[in-house]
Design a protein around this motif. Structure first.
Motif, mmCIF file in Angstrom:
data_model
loop_
_atom_site.group_PDB
_atom_site.id
_atom_site.type_symbol
_atom_site.label_atom_id
_atom_site.label_comp_id
_atom_site.label_asym_id
_atom_site.label_seq_id
_atom_site.Cartn_x
_atom_site.Cartn_y
_atom_site.Cartn_z
ATOM 1 N N LEU A 155 45.046 42.835 32.811
ATOM 2 C CA LEU A 155 44.713 42.926 34.232
ATOM 3 C C LEU A 155 44.597 41.520 34.815
ATOM 4 O O LEU A 155 43.897 40.671 34.252
ATOM 5 N N THR A 156 45.271 41.271 35.925
ATOM 6 C CA THR A 156 45.284 39.940 36.534
ATOM 7 C C THR A 156 44.438 39.923 37.819
ATOM 8 O O THR A 156 44.049 40.956 38.340
ATOM 9 N N LYS A 157 44.172 38.707 38.284
ATOM 10 C CA LYS A 157 43.505 38.470 39.580
ATOM 11 C C LYS A 157 42.119 39.103 39.658
ATOM 12 O O LYS A 157 41.690 39.577 40.723
ATOM 13 N N ALA A 158 41.399 39.099 38.527
ATOM 14 C CA ALA A 158 40.073 39.721 38.502
ATOM 15 C C ALA A 158 39.074 39.000 39.407
ATOM 16 O O ALA A 158 38.061 39.586 39.801
ATOM 17 N N ASP A 159 39.366 37.748 39.740
ATOM 18 C CA ASP A 159 38.460 37.008 40.621
ATOM 19 C C ASP A 159 38.449 37.570 42.038
ATOM 20 O O ASP A 159 37.548 37.255 42.834
ATOM 21 N N LYS A 160 39.436 38.409 42.352
ATOM 22 C CA LYS A 160 39.515 39.001 43.688
ATOM 23 C C LYS A 160 38.638 40.255 43.813
ATOM 24 O O LYS A 160 38.489 40.802 44.911
ATOM 25 N N LEU A 161 38.066 40.711 42.707
ATOM 26 C CA LEU A 161 37.275 41.943 42.716
ATOM 27 C C LEU A 161 35.791 41.645 42.891
ATOM 28 O O LEU A 161 35.311 40.567 42.563
ATOM 29 N N THR A 173 42.119 52.106 33.087
ATOM 30 C CA THR A 173 43.422 51.748 32.527
ATOM 31 C C THR A 173 43.507 52.149 31.061
ATOM 32 O O THR A 173 44.518 52.698 30.602
ATOM 33 N N LEU A 174 42.441 51.883 30.333
ATOM 34 C CA LEU A 174 42.406 52.238 28.912
ATOM 35 C C LEU A 174 42.545 53.741 28.724
ATOM 36 O O LEU A 174 43.270 54.214 27.834
#
Length: 213
Positions: A155-161, A173-174
């Motif tokens: 998962l990318t861009k987690a800093d946006k959450l 997702t898992l």
């Protein structure tokens, strides 16, 4: 996700601090380099942050070229990590500005690589954490299962959450990939911009390829 020891995390850091260089971009399957090093590949929707992730792994800003135009990566691009392994950037999928013929050509190239690459250890399928798995990702998941290539969701861009959202997307997702035969049963949450999850991803890649310092 598997826990990594401090030693594994440090070895991963040291490995990915070694020199990384662009080798070549292949538009045809005949152009692929000799399969003489372990390889790990990165796949994902256009604009998911593949270039940023690859650059973040090796600590270089311009190794993989990011573009404001989604779908610019239309070759299979190879990067050498100090003769220890190759990082492979696969063509993005899901872009809207290319013709169907063009899209099919580069998707077929990616599939040919997946099917026939004996040194490919794992594909890391990048998913934007803000959106999670979408219908457009199903075709990629099906292709990876069909090719029987081990793949792992990143998962990318987690800093946006917002706080706590990443864990929810990770769990969802898992659950979504639980019955897929080639899916590795762990999802890594990352932010290339903030460095979140990068030490764990480096250690995972090192473990997967069997690369040593």
């Amino acid at each position: 996700m598997d826990e990594f020891t401090p030693e594994e995390l440090e070895e991963g850091r040291v490995l990915f601090a070694r020199p990384a260089t662009f080798v070549l971009g292949c538009a045809k399957i005949e152009q692929l380099p000799e399969p003489d090093l372990p390889e790990i590949a990165f796949a994902g929707r256009s604009n998911v942050g593949k270039s940023s992730l690859i650059n973040g792994l090796v600590g270089m800003h311009k190794l993989a070229r990011a573009s404001n135009e989604p779908g610019r990566t239309r070759e299979v691009n190879f990067f050498d990590l100090d003769g220890k392994m190759r990082l492979v950037d696969l063509p993005g999928y899901g872009w809207a500005k290319a013709s169907r013929t063009t899209v099919k050509k580069f998707q077929d190239l990616g599939r040919d690589y997946l099917r026939g690459r004996v040194t490919l250890k794992r594909v890391y399928l990048l998913i934007d954490s803000r959106h999670g798995l979408k219908k457009v990702d199903d075709e990629a998941l099906d292709a990876l299962d069909l090719a029987a290539v081990s793949y792992q969701i990143v998962l990318t861009k987690a800093d946006k959450l917002k706080k706590g959202e990443a864990e929810k997307v990770q769990a969802a997702t898992l659950k979504a990939i639980a019955k897929r035969p080639a899916a590795f049963p762990a999802v890594i949450v990352t932010s290339a911009e903030k460095g979140v999850g990068m030490p764990e991803l480096r250690a995972e890649i090192m473990r997967t390829t069997g690369a040593t310092l």
